[in-house]
Write an enzyme that holds these catalytic residues in place. Structure first.
Site, mmCIF file in Angstrom:
data_model
loop_
_atom_site.group_PDB
_atom_site.id
_atom_site.type_symbol
_atom_site.label_atom_id
_atom_site.label_comp_id
_atom_site.label_asym_id
_atom_site.label_seq_id
_atom_site.Cartn_x
_atom_site.Cartn_y
_atom_site.Cartn_z
ATOM 1 N N ASP A 16 34.889 55.463 52.658
ATOM 2 C CA ASP A 16 34.666 55.368 51.215
ATOM 3 C C ASP A 16 35.016 56.698 50.565
ATOM 4 O O ASP A 16 34.939 57.754 51.202
ATOM 5 C CB ASP A 16 33.184 55.093 50.913
ATOM 6 C CG ASP A 16 32.770 53.670 51.241
ATOM 7 O OD1 ASP A 16 33.639 52.832 51.540
ATOM 8 O OD2 ASP A 16 31.546 53.392 51.185
ATOM 9 N N ARG A 41 42.098 51.049 50.033
ATOM 10 C CA ARG A 41 41.304 50.287 49.068
ATOM 11 C C ARG A 41 41.427 51.003 47.721
ATOM 12 O O ARG A 41 41.179 52.208 47.637
ATOM 13 C CB ARG A 41 39.826 50.255 49.495
ATOM 14 C CG ARG A 41 38.935 49.557 48.463
ATOM 15 C CD ARG A 41 37.460 49.875 48.671
ATOM 16 N NE ARG A 41 37.001 49.465 49.980
ATOM 17 C CZ ARG A 41 35.970 50.042 50.604
ATOM 18 N NH1 ARG A 41 35.316 51.030 50.046
ATOM 19 N NH2 ARG A 41 35.606 49.634 51.797
HETATM 20 C C1 LIG Z 1 34.485 46.521 47.692
HETATM 21 C C2 LIG Z 1 34.253 47.728 46.808
HETATM 22 C C3 LIG Z 1 34.258 48.980 47.381
HETATM 23 C C4 LIG Z 1 34.083 50.111 46.580
HETATM 24 N N1 LIG Z 1 34.189 51.366 47.125
HETATM 25 C C5 LIG Z 1 34.137 52.451 46.321
HETATM 26 C C6 LIG Z 1 34.363 53.760 46.809
HETATM 27 O O1 LIG Z 1 34.607 53.995 47.991
HETATM 28 N N2 LIG Z 1 34.285 54.803 45.930
HETATM 29 C C7 LIG Z 1 34.035 54.619 44.593
HETATM 30 O O2 LIG Z 1 34.011 55.594 43.834
HETATM 31 N N3 LIG Z 1 33.800 53.379 44.114
HETATM 32 C C8 LIG Z 1 33.843 52.309 44.921
HETATM 33 N N4 LIG Z 1 33.630 51.067 44.398
HETATM 34 C C9 LIG Z 1 33.091 50.929 43.020
HETATM 35 C C10 LIG Z 1 34.188 50.930 41.968
HETATM 36 O O3 LIG Z 1 34.746 52.219 41.865
HETATM 37 C C11 LIG Z 1 33.626 50.532 40.595
HETATM 38 O O4 LIG Z 1 32.631 51.449 40.213
HETATM 39 C C12 LIG Z 1 33.017 49.134 40.581
HETATM 40 O O5 LIG Z 1 33.745 48.246 41.344
HETATM 41 C C13 LIG Z 1 32.987 48.612 39.135
HETATM 42 O O6 LIG Z 1 34.282 48.531 38.621
HETATM 43 P P1 LIG Z 1 35.091 47.147 38.445
HETATM 44 O O7 LIG Z 1 36.477 47.394 38.946
HETATM 45 O O8 LIG Z 1 34.376 46.042 39.081
HETATM 46 O O9 LIG Z 1 35.216 46.975 36.898
HETATM 47 P P2 LIG Z 1 34.251 47.199 35.645
HETATM 48 O O10 LIG Z 1 35.082 47.917 34.644
HETATM 49 O O11 LIG Z 1 32.916 47.746 36.024
HETATM 50 O O12 LIG Z 1 34.022 45.732 35.185
HETATM 51 C C14 LIG Z 1 35.118 45.024 34.641
HETATM 52 C C15 LIG Z 1 34.739 43.619 34.320
HETATM 53 O O13 LIG Z 1 34.340 42.947 35.518
HETATM 54 C C16 LIG Z 1 33.388 41.967 35.196
HETATM 55 N N5 LIG Z 1 32.135 42.247 35.902
HETATM 56 C C17 LIG Z 1 31.752 43.398 36.437
HETATM 57 N N6 LIG Z 1 30.527 43.269 37.022
HETATM 58 C C18 LIG Z 1 30.160 42.014 36.819
HETATM 59 C C19 LIG Z 1 29.006 41.245 37.136
HETATM 60 N N7 LIG Z 1 27.961 41.793 37.780
HETATM 61 N N8 LIG Z 1 28.956 39.952 36.759
HETATM 62 C C20 LIG Z 1 29.976 39.410 36.078
HETATM 63 N N9 LIG Z 1 31.085 40.085 35.729
HETATM 64 C C21 LIG Z 1 31.181 41.352 36.098
HETATM 65 C C22 LIG Z 1 33.161 42.049 33.716
HETATM 66 O O14 LIG Z 1 34.034 41.165 33.072
HETATM 67 C C23 LIG Z 1 33.544 43.485 33.400
HETATM 68 O O15 LIG Z 1 33.919 43.690 32.075
HETATM 69 C C24 LIG Z 1 33.848 49.941 45.180
HETATM 70 C C25 LIG Z 1 33.858 48.665 44.626
HETATM 71 C C26 LIG Z 1 34.090 47.558 45.409
HETATM 72 C C27 LIG Z 1 34.143 46.213 44.764
#
Ligand SMILES: Cc1cc2nc3c(=O)[nH]c(=O)nc-3n(C[C@H](O)[C@H](O)[C@H](O)COP(=O)(O)OP(=O)(O)OC[C@H]3O[C@@H](n4cnc5c(N)ncnc54)[C@H](O)[C@@H]3O)c2cc1C
Length: 305
Positions: A132, A182
């Site tokens: 990560d 990723r």
């Molecule tokens: C598998 C995985 C691994 C990750 N690993 C890391 C890592 O190693 N380092 C790191 O810094 N970050 C990591 N992250 C976190 C990532 O950086 C984001 O902070 C997190 O995924 C939120 O961003 P988003 O792309 O989902 O979009 P966002 O901008 O948070 O959300 C975009 C849209 O997605 C939809 N949405 C989001 N959440 C929900 C919900 N609960 N219910 C319904 N709709 C929703 C909504 O429409 C929202 O407007 C990881 C995320 C995932 C999924």
């Protein structure tokens, strides 16, 4: 308001006293929606349920910012046990880990030794490991360690965050390591000197990185809950005839489970990131920072008796 809440939760995510309290009192505050439980057995049960629905998994033994060698070594051993448990139960799961849980903040020697031990066990059991990405301060060190061990192990990938200005260059350099990456938006609080402050710029950069890495011909995990990014990826892979085994979608356990199944039913690989363990506090606070609706959900859980 949303920005204020985000800053408050990201600040709380690094509070050591609250982390200790949370560990002592166990999983509550609604965290069990996002965390599979505290034990390996609980995690195995959740993986099995997900695998039964054709969802694949990456399992994370929660822990970060460890500041003593004994704990870092214990954590490494626990991750080895976790890998063996996955293999023994014949489950479809990879492993994700954070270098600060293995001693990154103590010394490079300790973290390399711990990670090498884990990778030997993972290689023996044919289980892929993803490092990560944590906060910007640790990004270069994390990439250096990834590059060093990638030369020794095929089954190792890492994460690139779209909110960092440096990421386009990093993805370019990682071609030389035939990297399985990723791609995420980024979950930490970073200053505008190093990261795009506006969400719209992060989204533009995210799409750019997806295209860059896929067209470079390397495996790309698109880890997001954002429909716009998911739709962009679908169009992009179709237009460029990218084979389905060169990419996958990933989402976090407990977030948009219906969308996860929808993507599986459309024929895409969907990997669920499943965290488990007693050290759930920092992870949970970052999920609250991402989405005010999660806070409302937790408040309801806390006050419902
Ligand atoms: C598998 C995985 C691994 C990750 N690993 C890391 C890592 O190693 N380092 C790191 O810094 N970050 C990591 N992250 C976190 C990532 O950086 C984001 O902070 C997190 O995924 C939120 O961003 P988003 O792309 O989902 O979009 P966002 O901008 O948070 O959300 C975009 C849209 O997605 C939809 N949405 C989001 N959440 C929900 C919900 N609960 N219910 C319904 N709709 C929703 C909504 O429409 C929202 O407007 C990881 C995320 C995932 C999924």
């Amino acid at each position: 308001m949303k920005q204020v809440l985000r800053d408050v939760f990201l600040f709380l995510s690094k509070n050591k006293a609250l982390t200790t309290l949370a560990k002592r009192y166990g999983l509550n505050m609604g965290a069990s929606r996002f965390v599979a439980g505290e034990t390996i057995n609980a995690a195995m049960d959740v993986i099995k349920l997900l695998n039964d629905q054709d969802l694949v998994v990456t399992l994370d033994y929660l822990g970060e910012f460890v500041d003593n060698e004994v704990e870092a070594n214990l954590r490494a051993k626990k991750i080895c046990e976790t890998i063996e448990a996955i293999a023994n139960a014949n489950l479809n799961s990879q492993v994700s880990l954070k270098l600060t849980s293995l001693g990154l903040d103590i010394s490079e020697e300790i973290v390399l030794e711990n990670l090498r031990m884990i990778l030997l066990v993972a290689e023996h059991n044919n289980i892929f490991v993803t490092i990560d990405m944590e906060d910007f301060k640790r990004c270069q060190k994390t990439l250096d360690i990834y590059k060093e061990l990638r030369k020794e192990f095929n089954g190792l990938g890492t994460v690139i965050q779209a909110y960092l200005y440096r990421s386009e260059r990093d993805v370019g350099e990682l071609i030389h390591y035939q990297s399985n990456l990723r791609l995420v938006k980024g979950a930490y609080k970073e200053p505008p000197e190093v990261a795009f402050p506006n969400k719209s710029d992060v989204d533009i950069n995210y799409k750019k990185l997806i295209k860059q890495h896929l067209l470079n011909g390397y495996f790309t995990a698109i880890a997001t809950h954002d429909d716009a990014i998911i739709e962009y990826t679908k169009r992009m892979v179709q237009a460029h005839k990218i084979p389905h085994d060169q990419f996958e979608f990933q989402m976090l356990y407990g977030i948009r489970p219906e969308k996860q199944l929808e993507l599986v039913n459309e024929g895409y690989t969907m990997r669920v990131y499943v965290p488990f363990g007693a050290d759930w506090y920092g992870y949970f606070m970052r999920r609250l920072a991402e989405r005010p609706a999660n806070v409302a959900f937790v408040m309801k859980g806390m006050f419902r008796r």
